[in-house]
Design an enzyme around this catalytic site. Structure first.
Site, mmCIF file in Angstrom:
data_model
loop_
_atom_site.group_PDB
_atom_site.id
_atom_site.type_symbol
_atom_site.label_atom_id
_atom_site.label_comp_id
_atom_site.label_asym_id
_atom_site.label_seq_id
_atom_site.Cartn_x
_atom_site.Cartn_y
_atom_site.Cartn_z
ATOM 1 C CD GLU A 162 3.153 -9.027 13.446
ATOM 2 O OE1 GLU A 162 1.978 -8.782 13.759
ATOM 3 O OE2 GLU A 162 3.991 -8.157 13.199
ATOM 4 C CD GLU A 201 5.063 -7.097 9.131
ATOM 5 O OE1 GLU A 201 4.528 -6.252 9.872
ATOM 6 O OE2 GLU A 201 4.508 -8.154 8.779
HETATM 7 O O1 AHR Z 1 2.386 -4.103 8.206
HETATM 8 C C1 AHR Z 1 1.156 -4.000 8.864
HETATM 9 C C2 AHR Z 1 0.914 -5.108 9.865
HETATM 10 O O2 AHR Z 1 1.766 -4.994 10.955
HETATM 11 C C3 AHR Z 1 1.174 -6.515 9.358
HETATM 12 O O3 AHR Z 1 0.076 -7.029 8.697
HETATM 13 C C4 AHR Z 1 1.435 -7.294 10.616
HETATM 14 O O4 AHR Z 1 2.293 -8.365 10.402
HETATM 15 C C5 AHR Z 1 2.003 -6.255 11.564
HETATM 16 O O5 AHR Z 1 1.393 -6.293 12.799
#
Ligand code: AHR
Length: 503
Positions: free
Chosen positions: A175, A294
């Site tokens: 990110e 994610e």
């Molecule tokens: O999964 C939790 C968080 O969400 C991670 O660390 C990040 O990549 C995202 O914003």
């Protein structure tokens, strides 16, 4: 309760693509109690000789995770991987800035490899593009993948791991478009840094595959320009572009929330277009696919900062029936987009934004645990391009949306298939006619259903089995047709076996 009707036709000759096994991956971050008290807890009554919780391992094995992404997440962008290797009593305790916690480093790269082996999943490692250098990224590949004879591979051997870990999948940062990220960069800066990191990493091990950070979600002001710019910088060095997204029902608008698949598909479609554009612009023969590394439901507002304590309780969402039905649709989208989506990792595998929780020596499985388990077990072979005719229902966010969300798979080698059906309606059951139109002889083998009348119902520690997928009675298939009744607020899986008429 009234009843609607729908029709679905299945044709073994109309396929979308081979379903990548890596779509059933998970994500484990040094955040809250995911690693400590989740995966790793040497003092637990369930701990094995390596300190891994065997009850958690057993649950993760049942879910058939194919890959696990590690160690972050936002954590990654401040992580020095050297802190997490070598004798455990010499590892530093550090302030962990992403989640304002205390990191003991008792679990690191080598422990993670043992964990992946224990559940039969391929490791997917991240390299730090925030505070980290391209040199440190290359060194980690050397440490993990060089058999012997270099400083870092010999260091690994001295740490007790003489065989190389052979890590194939590598996330180049996390990110990096987010202002919350340690060392956040502009798209062109990140694209150039990621390209150079991946170049060095591949010089050390040309067999690795790399993931470029895409936008953190589709609401970022820089989306999808970030993705285009970063891809243009790094295209030839990357195999995947990452997607992240967390769904939620903050407005308590359940009909819209239950239509989340519309947004998931748009996100994939936009990035698929971006991939095609950059490939054409660069006159490239190289392919880049999508890695949704994610994804999860996350909105209920648990704390996100650990007040500088070890393994604090962070983001320990409790998931209800409507959350599970969104997970079912998400997995359906993965199958329907299997031509471009090749990796997906649910965030996270235990305790943190997870459908699996530990409490002392106990374990709780939430409704969406069963949804993932069923799809990852039965979605095999090819994703089928279905014809679905279903009544529409109104939503505030997405307009009219079909009441059913459906995907199906068929493994041509074995003839085994599966159909995954979500009925989004809060009130109506749907009498659904299934027709197999390719002339094969089909039988229904097994069926399961997760359903309920209250979208907010959960499995609590006191009543852990309120929402568990139950076996259902199967209709008979006659002349290539069968009719199933799908109750409102339900997720149904039917497994099939087909053979050619003269076979
Ligand atoms: O999964 C939790 C968080 O969400 C991670 O660390 C990040 O990549 C995202 O914003």
């Amino acid at each position: 309760m009234s009843s609607l009707s729908a029709k679905i036709s299945l044709d073994a000759n109309r396929t979308i693509a081979e379903i990548s096994p890596l779509l059933f991956g998970g994500f484990a971050e040094h955040m809250g109690r995911c690693i400590y008290e989740g995966v790793y807890e040497p003092k637990s009554a369930h701990a094995d000789a390596a300190g891994l919780r065997t009850d958690v391992l057993e649950a993760l094995r049942a879910q058939r995770y194919t890959t696990i992404r590690y160690p972050g997440g936002n954590f990654l962008s401040g992580y020095n991987w050297l802190d997490g290797v070598g004798p455990q009593d010499q590892r530093p305790r550090r302030r962990e800035l992403a989640w304002q916690s205390l990191e003991t480093n008792q679990f690191g790269t080598n422990e993670f490899m043992g964990f992946c082996q224990a559940i039969g999943a391929a490791p997917m490692l991240g390299v730090n593009m925030g505070t980290g250098t391209i040199q440190a990224a290359a060194d980690l590949v050397d440490y993990c993948n060089t058999p012997a004879g270099t400083y870092y591979s010999d260091l690994r051997t001295r740490h007790g791991y003489s065989a190389p870990h052979k890590v194939k999948y590598w996330c180049v940062g996390n990110e990096m478009d987010g202002p919350w990220q340690m060392g956040a960069l502009k798209a062109h800066e990140y694209g150039a840094k990621a390209r150079e990191a991946a170049k060095l990493m591949r010089w050390i091990d040309p067999s690795i595959q790399t993931v470029l950070c895409g936008s953190s979600n589709d609401q970022m002001p820089t989306y999808p320009e970030w993705d285009r710019v970063a891809l243009e910088e790094a295209w030839e060095q990357m195999d995947y572009l990452s997607m992240h997204y967390y769904a939620g029902n903050r407005e308590n608008d359940t009909p819209s929330f239950l239509a989340s698949a519309v947004q998931f598909e748009r996100f994939v479609d936009t990035l698929e277009g971006t991939l095609r554009y950059v490939k054409a612009k660069r006159r490239s023969k190289h392919e880049v696919y999508l890695s949704w590394d994610e994804w999860q439901v996350w909105y209920k507002g648990d704390p996100l900062q650990g007040n500088w304590t070890e393994a604090p309780h962070l983001a320990e969402e409790m998931y209800n029936l409507e959350d599970a039905l969104v997970v079912g649709q998400w997995l359906n989208v993965f199958l329907r987009k299997s031509h471009v989506l090749k990796i997906a990792c649910v965030a996270q595998i235990v305790n943190v934004i997870s459908w699996l929780h530990t409490r002392g020596d106990e374990l709780l499985k939430q409704p969406s645990f069963y949804v993932f388990e069923l799809v990852s077990t039965y979605a095999r072979g090819q994703a089928l391009d279905l014809w679905v005719q279903a009544p529409l229902q109104q939503t505030q966010k997405y307009g009219d949306v079909p009441v059913l969300d459906v995907a199906a798979s068929l493994d041509p080698a074995s003839g085994d298939g599966a159909i995954f059906l979500v009925n989004r309606s809060l009130a109506d059951s749907v009498v659904t006619e299934l027709s197999w139109v390719d002339g094969s002889v089909v039988t229904l083998d097994k069926g399961w259903q997760l359903a309920g009348s209250d979208p907010k119902a959960i499995n609590s520690w006191e009543q852990p089995n309120t929402l568990v997928a139950q076996p259902i009675a199967l209709p008979r298939v006659a002349d290539g047709q069968a009719t199933v009744q799908l109750p409102p607020l339900s997720f149904t899986v039917l497994t099939t076996h087909s053979r050619q008429r003269n076979g």
